[in-house]
Design a protein around this motif. Structure first.
Motif, PDB file in Angstrom:
ATOM      1  N   ARG A   1      60.375  97.768  -9.573  1.00  0.00           N
ATOM      2  CA  ARG A   1      59.574  97.555  -8.662  1.00  0.00           C
ATOM      3  C   ARG A   1      59.606  98.567  -7.593  1.00  0.00           C
ATOM      4  O   ARG A   1      60.208  98.656  -6.544  1.00  0.00           O
ATOM      5  CB  ARG A   1      59.452  96.488  -7.627  1.00  0.00           C
TER       6      ARG A   1
ATOM      7  N   ASP B   1      66.054  86.546 -10.575  1.00  0.00           N
ATOM      8  CA  ASP B   1      65.131  86.454 -10.370  1.00  0.00           C
ATOM      9  C   ASP B   1      65.172  85.274 -11.100  1.00  0.00           C
ATOM     10  O   ASP B   1      65.270  84.988 -12.325  1.00  0.00           O
ATOM     11  CB  ASP B   1      63.734  86.751 -11.258  1.00  0.00           C
TER      12      ASP B   1
ATOM     13  N   ASN C   1      60.306  81.631  -2.617  1.00  0.00           N
ATOM     14  CA  ASN C   1      58.547  81.739  -2.289  1.00  0.00           C
ATOM     15  C   ASN C   1      58.139  81.232  -3.618  1.00  0.00           C
ATOM     16  O   ASN C   1      57.230  81.818  -4.189  1.00  0.00           O
ATOM     17  CB  ASN C   1      58.345  83.759  -2.506  1.00  0.00           C
ATOM     18  N   LEU C   2      59.101  80.466  -4.524  1.00  0.00           N
ATOM     19  CA  LEU C   2      58.129  79.704  -5.338  1.00  0.00           C
ATOM     20  C   LEU C   2      57.828  78.300  -5.745  1.00  0.00           C
ATOM     21  O   LEU C   2      57.895  77.565  -5.590  1.00  0.00           O
ATOM     22  CB  LEU C   2      59.028  79.765  -7.243  1.00  0.00           C
TER      23      LEU C   2
ATOM     24  N   TRP D   1      56.022  93.077 -13.742  1.00  0.00           N
ATOM     25  CA  TRP D   1      56.933  91.780 -13.713  1.00  0.00           C
ATOM     26  C   TRP D   1      56.389  90.649 -14.669  1.00  0.00           C
ATOM     27  O   TRP D   1      55.340  89.803 -13.807  1.00  0.00           O
ATOM     28  CB  TRP D   1      56.986  91.524 -12.316  1.00  0.00           C
TER      29      TRP D   1
ATOM     30  N   ASN E   1      56.648  87.940 -15.732  1.00  0.00           N
ATOM     31  CA  ASN E   1      56.975  86.771 -15.823  1.00  0.00           C
ATOM     32  C   ASN E   1      55.847  86.389 -13.887  1.00  0.00           C
ATOM     33  O   ASN E   1      56.038  84.838 -13.885  1.00  0.00           O
ATOM     34  CB  ASN E   1      58.237  85.941 -15.446  1.00  0.00           C
ATOM     35  N   ARG E   2      55.918  86.737 -12.839  1.00  0.00           N
ATOM     36  CA  ARG E   2      54.937  86.720 -12.431  1.00  0.00           C
ATOM     37  C   ARG E   2      53.888  86.924 -12.097  1.00  0.00           C
ATOM     38  O   ARG E   2      53.133  86.548 -11.689  1.00  0.00           O
ATOM     39  CB  ARG E   2      55.751  87.408 -11.100  1.00  0.00           C
TER      40      ARG E   2
END
Length: 285
Positions: free
Chosen positions: A134, A204, A210-211, A281, A283-284
């Motif tokens: 990222r 992650d 943040n989830l 990313w 899985n986001r």
């Protein structure tokens, strides 16, 4: 032995609460940074998971064990105590890559007018296996409402951002404090620039703050603050954001590797090779 003359001192702040295993990896990744002077302040919110059994005796850190008003209040407390010229905060589930702080040191030396450096982050799973790269972008006033262009594990600031401008985190936001802090940087026209290096790793784990439900609630509250005309043109801003990433080379990655501490290897870094890196990313999404 090569000796470096460091002109600046780093203060790294880590907020901690019931993350003993991850905190050990975070501390190790800060402690082995070569060529810079640094202090590592850990603000632990009276964890009852065994952290207090070892943290006060760890000579690699300055440990403060006290109740706080959440993660961002803990970071603010650390910033007030910091004695360094360059400040940053690194969560327990994050690490610095080898040589990261020396790279940031050299960047600030070469760019004396820049007050915030935005570097890149490698995202892994809980076992340290690769997910994606990222990159950072300097925040855009319209894009930011839909695409947050930085991960705070790779954000570094000059001391004056906090101690002269007074731009602390707003602790009323328990999960989205980063977003609203970056908005404050933009509002106050703080000079920012991209440091085109990868300095950090974010794990992650699936349990990241943040989830969780409060983060989702705060995201909805923040989305409601988006100016109407900006919301109307959302597809345009998203496309423009992707074009900025394309122009910056974010999708032209070459094979690489990284070295981190893992839960199964806490004493030495483990190397992971990345033959097919990606900037997505998955899985986001």
């Amino acid at each position: 032995m090569i000796c470096y003359k460091s002109r600046v001192k780093f203060s790294i702040i880590t907020p901690s609460f019931r993350n003993s295993r991850w905190l050990k990896l975070c501390i190790a990744s800060v402690a082995d940074q070569p060529g810079v002077e640094l202090e590592h302040l850990v603000q632990d919110a009276c964890s009852d998971d065994g952290t207090q059994d070892w943290l006060p005796r760890d000579r690699r850190v300055r440990a403060f064990i006290e109740k706080d008003g959440g993660m961002y209040d803990a970071v603010n407390r650390g910033y007030r105590r910091a004695t360094g010229d360059i400040l940053a905060y690194l969560n327990c589930d994050e690490q610095y890559l080898p040589g990261a702080l020396k790279t940031v040191h050299d960047f600030f030396e070469a760019h004396p007018k820049i007050e915030v450096a935005l570097a890149g982050t490698i995202v892994t799973d809980g076992e340290g296996k690769y997910i994606c790269h990222r990159h950072s972008l300097v925040p855009h006033p319209q894009h930011i409402w839909f695409r947050f262009p930085v991960l705070t594990s790779s954000v570094f600031i000059r001391r004056r951002v906090i101690h002269e401008r007074g731009l602390f985190f707003d602790p009323r936001w328990r999960d989205l404090g980063d977003f609203h802090w970056v908005l404050a940087l933009m509002k106050n026209k703080v000079p920012m620039a991209v440091c085109d290096h990868f300095t950090s790793v974010f794990a992650d784990t699936g349990e990241n703050m943040n989830l969780k439900p409060n983060a989702i609630r705060e995201k909805n509250e923040t989305a409601a603050m988006t100016p109407g005309w900006v919301r109307t043109l959302k597809p345009v801003w998203i496309v423009h954001h992707r074009l900025r990433r394309l122009a910056a080379g974010h999708f032209s990655l070459k094979p690489s590797s990284y070295s981190i501490y893992t839960l199964s290897s806490q004493e030495q870094r483990v190397r992971f090779d990345v033959p097919k890196p990606t900037a997505v990313w998955w899985n986001r999404l």
